[in-house]
Write a protein that holds these residues in place. Structure first.
Motif, PDB file in Angstrom:
ATOM      1  N   VAL A   1      21.872  44.431  29.927  1.00 31.62           N
ATOM      2  CA  VAL A   1      22.120  45.800  29.512  1.00 31.62           C
ATOM      3  C   VAL A   1      23.364  46.445  29.827  1.00 31.62           C
TER       4      VAL A   1
ATOM      5  N   LEU B   1      20.310  40.542  25.360  1.00 34.58           N
ATOM      6  CA  LEU B   1      19.255  41.559  25.573  1.00 34.58           C
ATOM      7  C   LEU B   1      17.980  40.874  25.939  1.00 34.58           C
ATOM      8  N   GLN B   2      17.913  39.654  25.455  1.00 33.65           N
ATOM      9  CA  GLN B   2      16.728  38.591  25.914  1.00 33.65           C
ATOM     10  C   GLN B   2      16.734  38.496  27.341  1.00 33.65           C
TER      11      GLN B   2
ATOM     12  N   ARG C   1      17.837  40.315  29.777  1.00 32.98           N
ATOM     13  CA  ARG C   1      17.570  41.701  30.557  1.00 32.98           C
ATOM     14  C   ARG C   1      19.065  41.795  30.855  1.00 32.98           C
TER      15      ARG C   1
ATOM     16  N   GLY D   1      17.758  48.836  23.093  1.00 33.20           N
ATOM     17  CA  GLY D   1      17.841  47.426  22.187  1.00 33.20           C
ATOM     18  C   GLY D   1      18.747  47.455  21.172  1.00 33.20           C
ATOM     19  N   GLU D   2      19.545  48.345  20.837  1.00 29.36           N
ATOM     20  CA  GLU D   2      20.809  48.412  19.830  1.00 29.36           C
ATOM     21  C   GLU D   2      22.069  47.680  20.424  1.00 29.36           C
TER      22      GLU D   2
ATOM     23  N   ARG E   1      22.244  40.274  21.261  1.00 27.46           N
ATOM     24  CA  ARG E   1      20.676  40.017  21.151  1.00 27.46           C
ATOM     25  C   ARG E   1      20.320  39.024  22.115  1.00 27.46           C
TER      26      ARG E   1
END
Length: 909
Positions: free
Chosen positions: A755, A750-751, A753, A704-705, A747
């Motif tokens: 990565v 990441l929301q 999905r 999550g970073e 972010r």
């Protein structure tokens, strides 16, 4: 034909003279006196032989022509019937001459028969031959033949082709009957016998007919026979193909043999049906018959029983047509049934295969998700231990795009500097190469990776160099040799390379490992499932959805950062015109509009059009300034300008819109066709003369970073929309502002999905209305970028770190070997390093120049480019490169930097 018929009939004149002599002979015959068994007959006064020879000679020499069909129809041709009364008289007179010799009696009988005008004449030959003469000739030769059958084949009635067939059963019949007791054989050819009237014209000679030079031969041996040429024999309806006569006939008519074969087969069938033991066939007549074989049946229906034969033929033809039609319909239905059955079987098989593939891919996706969850849960621990990174720089483009790219293997190998990840001592790298590399490149990278920029002592440096060599391996899938021209992505090639997969499994056994790919493809999941490893990246479907121009724009809007005025997901021409008119009405200060194809990257799928070419643009600006920015927003005020734009935009785009790179799309029509088929985005180009573009590389960690790995200002060539290099670190945007923008974008990804490694393109410019610096997010690439790969090589060579929060490249100072304390010495991590990508074409090269300040780095970079350009060129021909365009761009940057420094150094007044 009419001219031949009009010629003088010499044979008719001779016949007239013969009749006159016979008419004079009749009274003399009545006065014949018989004395002492001896008969005295004065025949010198008549000279019949001479007239008969003249008649035969005339008949033989005269051209035989059939009368016109119209004449035959007009004239009534009567059959020949013997005059029995007069013939009986001749028989009685012959019996009353006991003293006359046999030969004289025959002559007397013949002379008595002739005045009756009933001579037997064949229609086709025109030669006179009585049954009595034929019988006596045969008796003299010892042959006993009662009669000969004349067989007519197809079309024989109209063309006169006859074949004489001699039945074997007739050989034993008595041949001593007199002339009036032997009737003519009634066969099909009976209608062809006509009486020899004065107006009769002789026609063709039959295939087999015996002729004599005189009407009354002295002896049977003196009768000459007209033997036809190319005579061969048919026994019991079968032809001996090895017989000499048949071989001779076949050799003479070999050029037309294909048409003769049909007639021969029909003749053999006919002879077998009638059980004819022996037949003599005239070859010439047979060849003539073959020429009219197909058109001879029409005459058959004009003769006796023709109506019934025609009805039978019509009925049989109709039944054959019905049967043939039904059979063909059955064949079509059978073929259709077979085709449907095969198609259904193929469809069922494809459905089974499709379901099996779907099930397998679903299983691969589920396994990938499970391994991704495990990677996210253990990411921090994995990063702190020794691990193996499998780099697969695959370009998972669509098949259409891959097939249109030249040097696709070189494009997939441009990120070979990923090997520099081994600068971390806990990292081992397995690099999958899309081509076979030569020893020169392998040796170069071996030497390059030994110089890892460490500042330790000599012994430590040597140990690190040997360790670095052992911590990377380059593998080339064997499928590269199987599919050299298919432009498959690297993941697909690895999927079909079981030996390479087995080798990788052996290398990673018992180790922490994960895969870092390129542009996502479904075969990435297959490779990961075969190796049982997680992928540091999003699912292929998610990556393909958000890696488009429209998808990236949606992420930027969701991240609440500034984007250019525009609209995405455009798929029709009307939608393009209406959207563009609305955007131009709301943003009158924008002077250039960009059109981007969703699936393309960089400037390959970009076109532009300038508003200065619109005739109504100046009027629209006047309207905007008349109302002012505060009153311009209502739709009712913009409606007039909007309608005017709608009228002129179609023609404006047709004449003035052009692609950014004509090598991909030569004109606007080609570009528009692809744009509407794949969808695209309309965006505003920054309304400023000074625009800077920069690229930021982010790592969206599974935990999550969001980490910034690289940031750099773009270097452009001839096309201002295409980046061919970077200046690292960037200096266009304040580091804190840049970090804030990148964090929000990360972010938002990441929301959704997403990565792994992500590249964000930004533009910055000075807004002339507010005199503030604006930053727009213009593009998002969900992949490992070329800039990030070159940054890894930069950090490997310098041994430093890139601090994106401060915008500085920090390199450690070297340690002196004579003292064990740090000394301030000039920095030594400066210079130039190259990156090579292929051993064969050598058409691409990477170069990194390191210096203490921007001006020196850019000057060194431009100087090296100029030297390389001169080396690959000759005086008469310059090498085709983009070096000179980059040099010009660097010179402009240096000039702007110099002016800025001068303004800063100038004291304030």
């Amino acid at each position: 034909m009419s001219e031949v018929v009009k010629k003088e009939d010499k044979s008719g004149a001779v016949s007239v003279r013969v009749e006159d002599d016979l008419r004079q002979l009749k009274p003399s015959l009545e006065k014949v006196t018989v004395s002492e068994g001896r008969t005295a007959l004065n025949t010198q006064a008549l000279n019949i032989r001479k007239h008969a020879e003249d008649c035969l000679k005339t008949v033989n020499k005269q051209q035989l022509v059939l009368p016109p069909i119209e004449d035959l129809q007009k004239k009534t041709i009567s059959k020949w019937t013997p005059c029995l009364e007069k013939i009986s008289d001749v028989k009685k007179q012959r019996e009353n001459l006991p003293g006359a010799p046999a030969g004289e009696q025959d002559k007397l009988a013949l002379n008595m028969c002739l005045p009756n005008k009933r001579s037997i004449r064949h229609q086709k030959s025109g030669k006179l031959l009585t049954d009595t003469h034929r019988k006596r000739a045969n008796e003299a030769k010892g042959d006993r033949i009662i009669s000969g059958s004349v067989v007519n084949l197809q079309g024989a009635e109209s063309k006169g082709h006859h074949i004489l067939v001699v039945p074997k059963e007739d050989f034993g019949t008595d041949s001593k009957s007199t002339c009036h007791e032997q009737p003519v054989c009634k066969t099909k050819a009976e209608s062809t016998y006509l009486r020899a009237d004065k107006d009769c014209t002789p026609t063709e000679t039959p295939a087999f007919a015996t002729t004599s030079k005189s009407m009354v031969p002295r002896s049977p041996q003196s009768l000459p026979v007209d033997i036809p040429r190319y005579l061969f024999t048919i026994r019991s309806g079968q032809i001996d193909p090895m017989a000499a006569d048949f071989c001779h006939f076949k050799q003479c008519f070999v050029l037309c043999w294909s048409s003769v074969v049909d007639v021969l087969e029909a003749l053999q069938k006919l002879l077998r049906e009638f059980a004819v033991p022996l037949a003599k066939v005239g070859g010439e007549r047979l060849v003539e018959l073959s020429h009219v074989w197909d058109s001879g049946w029409s005459q058959r229906y004009k003769g006796e029983g023709g109506i019934e034969a025609a009805a039978i033929h019509i009925q049989s033809s109709w039944r054959r047509y019905l049967a043939r039609t039904a059979y063909l319909c059955h064949c079509r239905r059978k073929w259709a049934a077979g085709t449907i059955a095969i198609s259904w079987l193929m469809h069922a098989q494809l459905c089974r295969v499709r379901k099996a593939l779907q099930a397998r891919r679903f299983s691969q996706l589920e396994n990938s998700r499970s391994r991704a969850q495990h990677l996210a849960a253990n990411w921090k621990r994995i990063q702190s231990f020794k691990r193996t990174i499998i780099h697969i720089p695959s370009l998972g483009y669509s098949q259409r795009k891959r097939l249109n790219l030249r040097g696709f293997d070189i494009l997939q190998n441009i990120q070979m500097s990923r090997l520099c990840d081994i600068r971390d001592e806990n990292v081992e790298v397995i690099y999958i190469c899309p081509q076979h590399l030569g020893n020169d490149i392998l040796d170069y990278y071996t030497s390059l990776l030994k110089c890892d920029g460490a500042t330790d002592g000599a012994d430590t440096t040597t140990a690190r160099a040997s360790s670095s060599v052992r911590r990377y391996i380059i593998l080339t899938p064997e499928a590269v040799d199987y599919f050299p021209t298919h432009n498959m992505c690297l993941s697909t090639l690895l999927k079909y390379s079981p030996q390479t997969l087995k080798h990788i499994r052996n290398l990673i056994q018992g180790k922490h490992a994960y895969i870092v790919g390129g542009i996502a493809h479904v075969d990435d999941l297959a490779v990961a499932d075969e190796l049982g490893l997680p992928i540091l990246g999003p699912e292929p479907a998610i990556a393909q959805h958000y890696s488009t121009k429209s998808g990236g724009r949606r992420i930027f809007v969701g991240a609440e950062i500034d984007v250019p005025p525009g609209q995405g997901d455009i798929y029709s021409l009307n939608q393009l015109h209406e959207t563009l008119a609305e955007l131009m009405t709301q943003n009158t200060d924008v002077q250039r509009w960009l059109f981007k194809i969703d699936s393309e990257d960089g400037s390959h799928g970009t076109a532009y059009c300038d508003t200065c070419h619109l005739s109504c643009y100046k009027w629209a600006l006047q309207e905007y300034h008349r109302y002012g920015p505060e009153l311009w927003n209502p739709k009712c005020i913009q409606e007039t300008v909007l309608l005017r734009y709608l009228d002129e935009i179609p023609e404006w785009l047709t004449h003035y819109a052009q692609p950014a790179k004509t090598s991909c799309y030569p004109n606007w029509a080609c570009f528009l066709k692809t744009f509407l088929r794949q969808g695209g985005v309309v965006e505003a180009y920054p309304p400023s003369n000074s625009v800077t573009c920069l690229t930021v590389d982010l790592l969206l960690e599974p935990g999550g970073e969001v980490t910034m790995f690289s940031c750099g200002d773009q270097l452009h060539g001839g096309c201002k929309l295409e980046a061919i290099g970077s200046i690292v670190p960037q200096s266009s945007v304040h580091p804190e502002t840049l970090h804030s923008i990148c964090t929000r974008v990360g972010r938002a990804c990441l929301q959704r999905r997403i990565v792994g490694y992500v590249s964000v393109d930004l533009v910055t410019f000075l807004d002339h209305n507010t005199m503030e610096k604006k930053v727009w997010a213009v593009d998002l690439d969900i992949t490992y970028s070329n800039q990030l790969a070159m940054t890894q090589m930069l950090l490997m060579m310098t041994g430093g770190t890139l601090n994106c929060r401060t915008g500085c490249l920090e390199a450690p100072m070297p340690i002196s070997e004579k003292c064990f304390e740090h000394q301030i010495v000039p920095k030594t991590k400066q210079g130039t390093v190259f990156a090579f990508f292929d051993s064969s074409k050598r058409s691409s090269i990477g170069m990194i120049t390191v210096s203490e300040d921007l001006q020196r780095a850019l000057a060194t970079f431009a100087r090296h480019l100029s030297v390389i350009h001169q080396e690959i060129s000759i005086p008469k021909s310059q090498g085709e490169t983009n070096f000179m365009e980059v040099i010009k761009e660097i010179e402009d940057i240096l000039q702007m930097t110099q002016n800025k420094l001068q303004r800063e150094a100038k004291p304030a007044s």
